[in-house]
Each structure stands twice: as structure tokens, then as C-alpha cells.
Design an enzyme around this catalytic site. Structure first.
Site, PDB file in Angstrom:
ATOM      1  N   ALA A  62     -62.045  47.223  41.914  1.00 45.34           N
ATOM      2  CA  ALA A  62     -61.165  46.728  40.847  1.00 45.34           C
ATOM      3  C   ALA A  62     -60.068  47.736  40.552  1.00 45.34           C
ATOM      4  O   ALA A  62     -60.202  48.929  40.844  1.00 45.34           O
ATOM      5  CB  ALA A  62     -61.963  46.456  39.571  1.00 45.34           C
ATOM      6  N   TYR A 127     -54.018  43.954  32.470  1.00 45.62           N
ATOM      7  CA  TYR A 127     -55.370  44.164  33.010  1.00 45.62           C
ATOM      8  C   TYR A 127     -56.253  42.949  32.733  1.00 45.62           C
ATOM      9  O   TYR A 127     -56.876  42.390  33.642  1.00 45.62           O
ATOM     10  CB  TYR A 127     -55.988  45.425  32.407  1.00 45.62           C
ATOM     11  N   LYS A 131     -57.747  40.252  35.508  1.00 45.48           N
ATOM     12  CA  LYS A 131     -59.200  40.098  35.657  1.00 45.48           C
ATOM     13  C   LYS A 131     -59.619  38.642  35.413  1.00 45.48           C
ATOM     14  O   LYS A 131     -60.494  38.121  36.118  1.00 45.48           O
ATOM     15  CB  LYS A 131     -59.940  41.027  34.708  1.00 45.48           C
TER      16      LYS A 131
END
Length: 295
Positions: A62, A127, A131
Site C-alpha cells: 500500500a 489517501y 483506499k
């Protein structure tokens, strides 16, 4: 059973590889440059059985630099949004199931009770956006995907908030820590145990929340980390989020409910102080000779 782990050299991946191995799984541990989840050709090698017959793929790779993501949108998108879809598709073609790690940052923090898996998402920044996009791409590409959202991860095999606080304390720096953001600290060793439990129980596809059992502020966590490390109460000045501006906005409250995982008869993670004691023991082992010895 053979399990392929991406991001295997990272903070979570390294603990997960150890947990899988200790419980009798055959582990294929991959990381850059061997396997690049942003490269469809590289990821496609899973489907062509470059790594043998894989039953499960666990994606621990990630882009986690929350503030940097605000200006590095393309790279964050490639890793967090596109990569999981490529990986899930390849896993499906290989006849494998997938576990993909996600985050509490998919929520906006306006709740007052722990978020459940079906609560509305509303990320506050790049972010969280990327995600959430990764969750959707993984679930869409492979119907046998499990998405596990977690929060406030810390472990001894990489940079983490408790480690930063301990190092600052040992350096004699004054500590001022945000006290109006609340979430569940989650120890990588304990999360790894839960992830393997989900695999062993062959959990139904879908979204699950898995984080530590206690909700607290960053200031609370800093105090526990330093006290556990040094054996003495820590002096940590509480400050407001507005006193510590960052490029990315963070949710003020992002506690996650463990109820869905618990319904599978999976035990909760250890209390923070118990988990932190193990973290500090392992961190000392890792830092031998580095000048950080604790007291």
C-alpha cells in the site's frame, strides 16, 4: 495451503508471513521488485502460476504516506486504487481467494460510535479516496475477495507512531500530541493472527473491520508507549488538531466495530498495554546497538 503475501517486507507483511508460517501454511513472500502490484504484467504472473498453485493472496502492499498522498496523487492511485484490482483479477484467474487490507480513513470521522462495515463511507483526502477505490476495484475484479479495514497500525518492523514517540522521548524532546482524534490502535502481530483466522475459517467474501479493542486518542497512545518502554509515566502535552496542521485532513473519530469478525468466533485482539509490552520487547531486539536502550 499456499498463501502469497504482497508487501511481505513491510510492517504488517513481515508479521503476517511469520504468523502464516507458524500455523503450517506454505508462504510465498513477495515484495518489490519481484512483484509490483501496479504492473498488470507482473501481477499476471500469479495467474500463470509463476509462484505455483496459490489458494489465497493477501495484499499488504500500500501507499501509506497520508500527507504526501495529497501531492502525489498519481502514485497513490496506482498503488492503492489500481493495484488491488489487478491483484484480485489475477488471483481469480488463478482460482485463489483474496484478502485486501484497507483503512479507517474511508470514513469522515463524524460518528460517535464504532463504525460498522455497512456504514456510509466519505473519505476526507487522497489517501482515503484511493483506499476506498481499491476496495471497490478488488471486490469488483474478484467476487472471492475479503476486504479488511484496520486502523492505527503499529509494529516493530517499520516506522510507527509509538516508535516515533519512544525515540523522541529518549532524545529528550518535549512531546505535544493531538488529543482530539480518536481511534483503535492495532498491533501488527495481533492483526496478523486475525487475518489468518479469517483464512482458516474460509470467511465469506465482503468487508470486515479488524482493529484493537480500545478507543483512545493519539496522546493516550503516546503516553502508553513511553510508559511501557521506560517504566515511568510520560509527560505528554495534549494539543488540538488545529495546533498541528497537516496537508491531509484526518477523521476525528474512526473507531471500528469488531462485531462482524467476532461473529465468526474469532477472538478480539489484546488490550493496548499488553500488546504494547510485546511491541516494546521486539523493538528492543530490533534496535540492539542503535543507541536506544530504554530504561
Amino acid at each position: 495451503m499456499r498463501v502469497l503475501v504482497t508487501g511481505a517486507l513491510g510492517m504488517l507483511g513481515s508479521d503476517l508471513v511469520g504468523e502464516l508460517g507458524s500455523r503450517g501454511f506454505e508462504v510465498v513472500a513477495t515484495d518489490l521488485p519481484e512483484l509490483d502490484i501496479t504492473d498488470p504484467v507482473s501481477v499476471g504472473s500469479i495467474a500463470s502460476q509463476r509462484f505455483g498453485q496459490i489458494e489465497w493472496v493477501v495484499n499488504c502492499a500500500a501507499y501509506t504516506a497520508v500527507d504526501k498522498a495529497e501531492s502525489d496523487v498519481q502514485r497513490a492511485t496506482e498503488i492503492n486504487a489500481f493495484g488491488p484490482g489487478y491483484l484480485a483479477r489475477a488471483a481469480g484467474l488463478a482460482g485463489a481467494k483474496m484478502v485486501h487490507l484497507s483503512t479507517d480513513f474511508v470514513f469522515d470521522g463524524n460518528a460517535s460510535t464504532p463504525y460498522r462495515e455497512d456504514d456510509p463511507t466519505n473519505p476526507l483526502g487522497v489517501y482515503g479516496d484511493t483506499k476506498l477505490a481499491g476496495e471497490k476495484s478488488a471486490l469488483g475484479a474478484n467476487p472471492q475477495t475479503i476486504v479488511v479495514r484496520t486502523s492505527w497500525l503499529y509494529g516493530p518492523n517499520g516506522p510507527s507512531f509509538p516508535r516515533t514517540m519512544i525515540q523522541a522521548h529518549e532524545a529528550g524532546k518535549p512531546l505535544r500530541v493531538v488529543a482530539d482524534q480518536f481511534g483503535n490502535p492495532t498491533y501488527t502481530a495481533d492483526l496478523s493472527r486475525v487475518l489468518v483466522d479469517l483464512i482458516e475459517r474460509n470467511a465469506f467474501p465482503g468487508v470486515y473491520h479488524a482493529s484493537g479493542p480500545e478507543t483512545m486518542s493519539w496522546r493516550d497512545l503516546a503516553g502508553i508507549a513511553i510508559e511501557t518502554w521506560s517504566g515511568r509515566p510520560a509527560s505528554v502535552e495534549p494539543i488540538a488538531t488545529s495546533d498541528w496542521p497537516t496537508p491531509a485532513q484526518r477523521p476525528a473519530y474512526s473507531a471500528l466495530s469488531f462485531d462482524k469478525v467476532a461473529s465468526l468466533r474469532i477472538e478480539p485482539m489484546r488490550p493496548v498495554r499488553e500488546a504494547m509490552a510485546d511491541f516494546c520487547r521486539r523493538l528492543r531486539d530490533n534496535l540492539t546497538g542503535s543507541g536506544i536502550t530504554g530504561r
